[in-house]
Design a protein around this motif. Structure first.
Motif, PDB file in Angstrom:
ATOM      1  N   ARG A 236       8.316   9.827  -7.873  1.00  0.00           N
ATOM      2  CA  ARG A 236       6.947   9.715  -8.403  1.00  0.00           C
ATOM      3  C   ARG A 236       6.361  11.111  -8.559  1.00  0.00           C
ATOM      4  N   CYS A 241       0.215  10.835 -11.437  1.00  0.00           N
ATOM      5  CA  CYS A 241      -0.052   9.486 -10.893  1.00  0.00           C
ATOM      6  C   CYS A 241      -1.559   9.239 -10.787  1.00  0.00           C
ATOM      7  N   ILE A 242      -1.976   8.049 -11.214  1.00  0.00           N
ATOM      8  CA  ILE A 242      -3.418   7.742 -11.170  1.00  0.00           C
ATOM      9  C   ILE A 242      -3.766   6.818  -9.984  1.00  0.00           C
ATOM     10  N   ASP A 243      -2.837   6.661  -9.073  1.00  0.00           N
ATOM     11  CA  ASP A 243      -3.044   5.875  -7.844  1.00  0.00           C
ATOM     12  C   ASP A 243      -3.486   4.437  -8.112  1.00  0.00           C
ATOM     13  N   CYS A 244      -2.884   3.836  -9.123  1.00  0.00           N
ATOM     14  CA  CYS A 244      -3.275   2.454  -9.431  1.00  0.00           C
ATOM     15  C   CYS A 244      -2.563   1.448  -8.521  1.00  0.00           C
ATOM     16  N   ALA A 245      -1.511   1.889  -7.867  1.00  0.00           N
ATOM     17  CA  ALA A 245      -0.744   1.068  -6.909  1.00  0.00           C
ATOM     18  C   ALA A 245      -0.028  -0.122  -7.559  1.00  0.00           C
ATOM     19  N   CYS A 247       2.812  -0.050  -8.935  1.00  0.00           N
ATOM     20  CA  CYS A 247       4.234   0.043  -8.574  1.00  0.00           C
ATOM     21  C   CYS A 247       4.496  -0.645  -7.232  1.00  0.00           C
ATOM     22  N   ASP A 258       3.730   3.968  -4.237  1.00  0.00           N
ATOM     23  CA  ASP A 258       2.590   4.814  -4.620  1.00  0.00           C
ATOM     24  C   ASP A 258       2.226   5.849  -3.562  1.00  0.00           C
ATOM     25  N   CYS A 278       4.652   0.970 -14.253  1.00  0.00           N
ATOM     26  CA  CYS A 278       3.815   2.185 -14.162  1.00  0.00           C
ATOM     27  C   CYS A 278       3.169   2.468 -15.519  1.00  0.00           C
ATOM     28  N   PRO A 279       1.845   2.578 -15.560  1.00  0.00           N
ATOM     29  CA  PRO A 279       1.175   2.743 -16.871  1.00  0.00           C
ATOM     30  C   PRO A 279       1.193   4.177 -17.408  1.00  0.00           C
ATOM     31  N   VAL A 280       1.619   5.146 -16.577  1.00  0.00           N
ATOM     32  CA  VAL A 280       1.550   6.549 -17.019  1.00  0.00           C
ATOM     33  C   VAL A 280       2.940   7.074 -17.365  1.00  0.00           C
ATOM     34  N   THR A 283       5.847   9.238 -15.055  1.00  0.00           N
ATOM     35  CA  THR A 283       5.319   9.417 -13.688  1.00  0.00           C
ATOM     36  C   THR A 283       6.267   8.844 -12.653  1.00  0.00           C
TER      37      THR A 283
END
Ligand code: SF4
Ligand code: SF4
Length: 370
Positions: A236, A241-245, A247, A258, A278-280, A283
């Motif tokens: 990762r 990473c946008i810390d959306c959790a 994953c 995350d 993962c949306p990014v 990442t």
């Protein structure tokens, strides 16, 4: 203010994973049908049509395969009772060393069934409780160690207590020669106790994802250890990473993806679910850690089965895939199949070995026992 990010547009490989899983389930069903017809033949050779025994059935004899591997380490000889089991175990270990514990989430039919049961269980839980419950960590950790205890027992019993001769005696014993047929009858003619145990495991698997695989499967424990040696790991990038959790939420193994930079876990089955959600962009990736190279998703999708099938093909081409037990020997052994028990003492092994020598004469017999 929310962070800006480049949307991940890479395609999910979960469809490839499902197709691979289904293909291997179909292969198992095919092996099951052939094996059923083979048992019908050895039960009544006069009336049933002869169908060759499918060597792939030896995939369901992991303990015998582990003994064959140890026997090979000691003598350099592939024992000829269940050579396919030996090669399947080698293939599974090779896949784990290259792609982590991917056998469990891409190939293993039990893993696939567990996944389907758990998905069904998640739906029920969502309907009933509006959320999916997971075991608390204080209970999860000790339960996970059970499979290592089982593996430890088998490893100790084989690698630390059996001499080459004892190994040979076991591998040559009539019990081992027909272990696949006995395994077949275990399921085809299942006892009440076994049925209760399997039903309990099934029920628990509905509410606790991968109950068998996560807590009890010694095969999974072995592959988990080899997978730690694999240089390929989920990594990762904490900067993008946008810390959306998402994953961690998608991980069937409850790994906190995350929260780490590299997933170093015996429970990661390289299912790629975390990478897919993962949306990014770039990442979360599967990377060869020492070479800092990204492993393309498609390489995993095809690599796992190609590596597995290549080792099996090599065994077939080199004529090492099939055992040398003739149908007549199978018919002979089948007559007393229900009285053939697991050899327990050296004296018993010795006696069984003498009988095995009369019925089964592998080429390398001359090198043993004297
Ligand atoms: S960490 Fe990712 S690849 Fe590993 S088991 Fe969890 S979701 Fe699958
Ligand atoms: S899915 Fe995981 S790795 Fe990707 S952005 Fe969200 S928390 Fe970060």
């Amino acid at each position: 203010m929310p962070r800006k990010y480049i949307k991940n547009t890479e395609k999910s490989i979960q469809l490839y994973r499902s197709i691979t899983q289904i293909l291997f389930i179909l292969i198992c069903i095919w092996i099951g049908i052939e094996f059923y017809l083979f048992t019908k033949f050895i039960e009544s050779p006069g009336s049933a049509v002869f169908v060759e025994r499918p060597p792939g059935a030896e995939a369901f004899l992991p303990i015998s395969a582990l003994m064959s591997v140890y026997y090979f380490i000691q003598t350099g000889i592939i024992h000829d009772a269940h050579p396919a089991g030996f090669f399947i175990l080698i293939a599974v270990i090779a896949v784990s060393l290259v792609f982590g514990k991917s056998f469990c989430s891409w190939i293993c039919p039990i893993g696939t069934l567990s996944e389907y049961i758990a998905d069904f269980g998640d739906k029920i839980q969502k309907k009933l409780f509006k959320k999916v419950y997971r075991l608390p960590r204080w209970l999860d950790y000790p339960l996970r160690s059970l499979k290592y205890l089982l593996l430890g027992f088998f490893v100790y019993s084989i690698f630390f207590t059996m001499s080459t001769i004892a190994l040979r005696m076991f591998l040559d014993s009539p019990y081992n020669l027909v272990a696949d047929v006995k395994m077949w009858y275990f399921f085809a003619d299942i006892s009440k106790t076994s049925l209760i145990v399997i039903s309990v495991l099934f029920f628990l698997s509905i509410f606790i994802r991968n109950f068998w695989c996560r807590f009890l499967c010694p095969y999974g424990a072995l592959l988990g250890i080899f997978s730690l040696l694999s240089p390929q790991k989920i990594t990762r990038d904490p900067i993008s990473c946008i810390d959306c959790a998402l994953c961690a939420k998608a991980c069937p193994s409850n790994i906190k993806v995350d929260k780490v930079k590299t997933v170093f876990s015996d429970e990661c089955s390289t299912c790629m679910s975390c990478v897919d959600v993962c949306p990014v962009e770039d990442t979360l990736q599967l990377k060869s850690v020492p070479f800092k190279r990204v492993i393309p998703k498609k390489l995993i999708a095809f690599g796992v089965s190609i590596l597995f099938l290549t080792i099996i093909t090599v065994a077939k081409i080199s004529n090492s895939w099939e055992n040398n037990i003739s149908p007549i020997e199978y018919i002979d052994l089948h007559q007393n199949i229900h009285s053939l028990g697991h050899p327990r003492s050296t004296t018993e092994l010795d006696e069984l070995n003498k009988k095995a020598k009369q019925m089964h004469t592998p080429k390398e017999l001359e090198i043993t026992n004297d």
